[in-house]
Scaffold this motif. Sequence first.
Motif, PDB file in Angstrom:
ATOM      1  N   ALA A 256      48.113  20.919  51.277  1.00 22.16           N
ATOM      2  CA  ALA A 256      49.141  20.393  52.181  1.00 22.16           C
ATOM      3  C   ALA A 256      48.540  19.433  53.200  1.00 22.16           C
ATOM      4  N   ALA A 257      47.323  19.724  53.664  1.00 24.05           N
ATOM      5  CA  ALA A 257      46.668  18.875  54.660  1.00 24.05           C
ATOM      6  C   ALA A 257      45.886  17.733  54.027  1.00 24.05           C
ATOM      7  N   PHE A 258      45.423  17.956  52.775  1.00 26.33           N
ATOM      8  CA  PHE A 258      44.613  16.950  52.068  1.00 26.33           C
ATOM      9  C   PHE A 258      45.277  16.632  50.714  1.00 26.33           C
ATOM     10  N   PRO A 259      46.444  15.986  50.719  1.00 27.62           N
ATOM     11  CA  PRO A 259      47.198  15.771  49.474  1.00 27.62           C
ATOM     12  C   PRO A 259      46.477  14.902  48.445  1.00 27.62           C
ATOM     13  N   TRP A 260      45.492  14.137  48.859  1.00 26.46           N
ATOM     14  CA  TRP A 260      44.733  13.281  47.939  1.00 26.46           C
ATOM     15  C   TRP A 260      43.706  14.078  47.138  1.00 26.46           C
TER      16      TRP A 260
END
Length: 372
Positions: free
Chosen positions: A134-138
């Motif tokens: 959720a915080a690092f979608p990449w």
Amino acid sequence: MAHCNTVLNQVVGFFKRHEFESIARKHHVGHKFRSFNRWSQFMAMMVCQLSGRKSLRDVVENLKAQGHKLYHLGMKKVSRSTLARVNDGQPAALYKELFHKMLQRCQTVAPRNRFKLAEKVYLLDASIINLCLAAFPWATYRQNKGAIKLHIGLDADGYLPEFIDVTEGKKHEMSWARMLKLPKGSLAVFDKGFTDYEWWQELTTNGIFFVTRLKDNALVEYFKKRPGRKAKGVVLDQEIRLKGMKDKLRLVQFIADDGNEYRFVTNAHHLQAATVADLYKERWKIELFFKWIKQNLKIKTFLGTSENAVLTQIWVALCVYLVLAYLAFLSTIGASMQQILRLLQLNLFEQRDLESLFKPPKIEASPQLVLL
């Protein structure tokens, strides 16, 4: 008492400022900085790693509290928003190049030929760094999980990461291994995750030796057993060929002190069987390397959520690892990197001589009682 700069100032002397600025100019994007520079970013992220700070605000407040001791570092004033913006926007490639330049300097003082072999030994492995999707979608890894993967080729003499790459979590170790440019005549040690007969054949053809473990389901053609007296623990030393490979390999079956049996496969026909077993045992050092950096450096939690911010933090952490290794190599009392890091954390802004910091305190002899 002679005047001393802060411990931090002496530590960053490992990095040549003119070299840093040259690399920084090459990796700058956008407009020129007005009241900030990449050196200030680097110093702030170094403090984050060496002092164990947990957030950008924590880093900035720590630097602000030590403001009167930072003038000699050449730092500009650091604000949280500016540091976050630079971490997100300015290429992490600066610190990747800096790492490789510092690695060359560190190698000049590292131990040499630890194994008394003609071949340079490299330990290969990879480790996952989990991220919140959720915080690092990449950083897509699995359906509900995010991750990146750290691929390392560790120089077994000084345990320095000579080959390194940071990729998406899905990238398999073999994809990275096929791109490695191992020197001819070197020896690579790796686990079963690097099983690829085509790659093994390529290594053999290119004059690169390897030691690994053989999978239980391997299709093996057996040839003559190697003559000579077997060392303790060696129960079999035999020539083999694996299905799909042109060159013959060597199977060493070994029983360790704990009673477990291992089957090692190698193309190093010139080594003693016990040496083959010892080399694979050395592979555990790269597991310890991953454990050490995850426990002692800040590479599991991040100060930014963009890919560039994450890479910046990882490459700076690896630069810090080199500094600690360099100090450990030069330590005359054999201080470990763990001890050095703890001493630096406690004395980072103290005005003490760095060399004396690692020496044990002198114990003054107590006065002797004289009986008349």
